[in-house]
Design a protein around this motif. Structure first.
Motif, PDB file in Angstrom:
ATOM      1  N   TYR B  31       0.832  -1.199   0.000  1.00 11.42           N
ATOM      2  CA  TYR B  31       0.000   0.000   0.000  1.00 11.42           C
ATOM      3  C   TYR B  31       0.872   1.255   0.000  1.00 11.42           C
ATOM      4  CZ  TYR B  31      -3.950  -2.978   1.485  1.00 11.42           C
ATOM      5  OH  TYR B  31      -4.929  -3.939   1.588  1.00 11.42           O
ATOM      6  N   TYR B  33       0.428   5.786  -0.281  1.00 11.28           N
ATOM      7  CA  TYR B  33      -0.532   6.886  -0.115  1.00 11.28           C
ATOM      8  C   TYR B  33       0.150   8.225  -0.380  1.00 11.28           C
ATOM      9  CZ  TYR B  33      -2.217   3.184   3.081  1.00 11.28           C
ATOM     10  OH  TYR B  33      -2.591   1.985   3.642  1.00 11.28           O
ATOM     11  N   PHE B  90       3.012  14.565   1.705  1.00 15.04           N
ATOM     12  CA  PHE B  90       3.652  13.411   2.315  1.00 15.04           C
ATOM     13  C   PHE B  90       3.265  12.142   1.567  1.00 15.04           C
ATOM     14  CE2 PHE B  90       5.677  15.119   5.991  1.00 15.04           C
ATOM     15  CZ  PHE B  90       4.949  16.238   6.332  1.00 15.04           C
ATOM     16  N   GLY B  97      -3.275  -4.523   4.742  1.00 13.24           N
ATOM     17  CA  GLY B  97      -4.050  -4.862   5.928  1.00 13.24           C
ATOM     18  C   GLY B  97      -4.252  -3.686   6.844  1.00 13.24           C
ATOM     19  N   SER B  98      -5.475  -3.518   7.269  1.00 14.76           N
ATOM     20  CA  SER B  98      -5.791  -2.435   8.197  1.00 14.76           C
ATOM     21  C   SER B  98      -5.071  -2.640   9.518  1.00 14.76           C
ATOM     22  CB  SER B  98      -7.296  -2.395   8.467  1.00 14.76           C
ATOM     23  OG  SER B  98      -7.944  -1.668   7.484  1.00 14.76           O
ATOM     24  N   GLY B  99      -4.710  -1.535  10.148  1.00 17.82           N
ATOM     25  CA  GLY B  99      -4.060  -1.603  11.450  1.00 17.82           C
ATOM     26  C   GLY B  99      -2.553  -1.643  11.360  1.00 17.82           C
ATOM     27  N   ASN B 100      -2.020  -1.933  10.172  1.00 16.00           N
ATOM     28  CA  ASN B 100      -0.560  -1.926  10.054  1.00 16.00           C
ATOM     29  C   ASN B 100      -0.027  -0.498  10.079  1.00 16.00           C
ATOM     30  OD1 ASN B 100       0.004  -4.716   9.888  1.00 16.00           O
ATOM     31  ND2 ASN B 100      -0.754  -4.722   7.795  1.00 16.00           N
ATOM     32  N   THR B 101       1.166  -0.341  10.608  1.00 11.69           N
ATOM     33  CA  THR B 101       1.774   0.977  10.723  1.00 11.69           C
ATOM     34  C   THR B 101       2.008   1.570   9.348  1.00 11.69           C
ATOM     35  OG1 THR B 101       2.857   0.367  12.778  1.00 11.69           O
ATOM     36  CG2 THR B 101       3.756   2.260  11.589  1.00 11.69           C
ATOM     37  N   ILE B 102       1.644   2.825   9.185  1.00 15.62           N
ATOM     38  CA  ILE B 102       1.925   3.570   7.962  1.00 15.62           C
ATOM     39  C   ILE B 102       3.197   4.371   8.184  1.00 15.62           C
ATOM     40  CG2 ILE B 102       1.112   5.402   6.443  1.00 15.62           C
ATOM     41  CD1 ILE B 102      -1.689   4.377   6.790  1.00 15.62           C
ATOM     42  N   PHE B 104       5.842   7.272   6.909  1.00 13.13           N
ATOM     43  CA  PHE B 104       5.788   8.502   6.131  1.00 13.13           C
ATOM     44  C   PHE B 104       7.175   8.935   5.664  1.00 13.13           C
ATOM     45  CE2 PHE B 104       1.468  10.124   6.491  1.00 13.13           C
ATOM     46  CZ  PHE B 104       0.943   9.281   7.466  1.00 13.13           C
ATOM     47  N   GLY B 105       7.204   9.555   4.491  1.00 18.35           N
ATOM     48  CA  GLY B 105       8.392  10.260   4.059  1.00 18.35           C
ATOM     49  C   GLY B 105       8.536  11.577   4.796  1.00 18.35           C
TER      50      GLY B 105
END
Lengths: 118, 113
Positions: B31, B33, B90, B97-102, B104-105
């Protein structure tokens, strides 16, 4: 649709004092809850998250947050802050993925700037 | 330790110009974003992708386009820059999967004048 409200845009505190950053959310489905921290001129870093189980979650640097389903809140607390905690803090939610269509997308609150004074 | 890398870090555009914000991740995340951050507004999702060749609109997609030809890269294109697109952008990624850590740049500061 989901929404997140952070009730304080700025919170000034003195070093070693306790702090609470407030977060309320609205959602028609079950949610996961997150707190992210952003230091000046940097990206966001995960501070802690609630997925399931114990409603009290802790971070490695002394922050904790409690999920309160009845009040739809996820307030962040620290009993004694340091100068280095000065940053902007974001509360965020994503739906828990039932049906497999959430794709982990986060809805963020407006942010709370925590300033710790010596 | 690269994680999510965005370029450029700073850019000034004139109204009507076009540009691409580059984003690459080396964590083999499915994923990806793109968010924009405006003062006092939090972050708003522009576009997201759940895998190579698959993209979808977020909350604020107007004026932007994306593509995902590889797992690693997720560029954001601004076709006709407008002052309303002045913001911090960003890029982020996570495992499926939901709940996984996103993750960021570090952000790209864009000013349209």
């Amino acid at each position: 649709a989901q929404s997140v409200t952070q009730l304080d845009s700025q919170v000034p505190v003195f070093e070693e004092a306790p702090v609470e950053l407030r977060c309320n959310y609205s959602s028609s489905v079950s949610v996961y809850l997150f707190w992210y921290v952003q230091y000046p001129n940097q990206g966001l870093q995960l501070l802690l998250k609630y997925l399931s189980g114990s409603t009290l979650v802790e971070s490695i640097n002394g922050f904790e947050a409690e999920f309160n389903k009845s009040q739809t809140s996820f307030h962040l607390r620290k009993p004694s802050v340091h100068i280095s905690d000065t940053a902007e803090y974001f509360c965020a939610v994503s739906d828990s993925g039932a049906g497999g269509t959430s794709y982990g997308k986060l809805t963020f609150g407006q942010g709370t700037i925590l300033t710790v004074h010596p | 330790n690269a994680g999510v890398t965005q370029t450029p870090k700073f850019r000034i555009l004139k109204i009507g110009q076009s540009m691409t914000l580059q984003c690459t991740q080396d964590m083999n995340h499915n994923y990806m974003y793109w968010y924009r951050q405006d003062p006092g507004m939090g972050l708003k999702l522009i576009y997201y992708s759940v895998g190579a060749g698959i993209t979808d609109k977020g909350e604020v997609p107007n004026g932007y386009n994306v593509s995902r030809s590889t797992t690693e890269d997720f560029p954001l294109r601004l076709e006709l820059a407008a002052p309303s697109q002045t913001s911090v952008y960003f890029c982020a990624s996570s495992y499926a999967g939901s709940g996984n850590t996103i993750y960021f740049g570090e952000g790209s500061w864009l000013t349209v004048v």
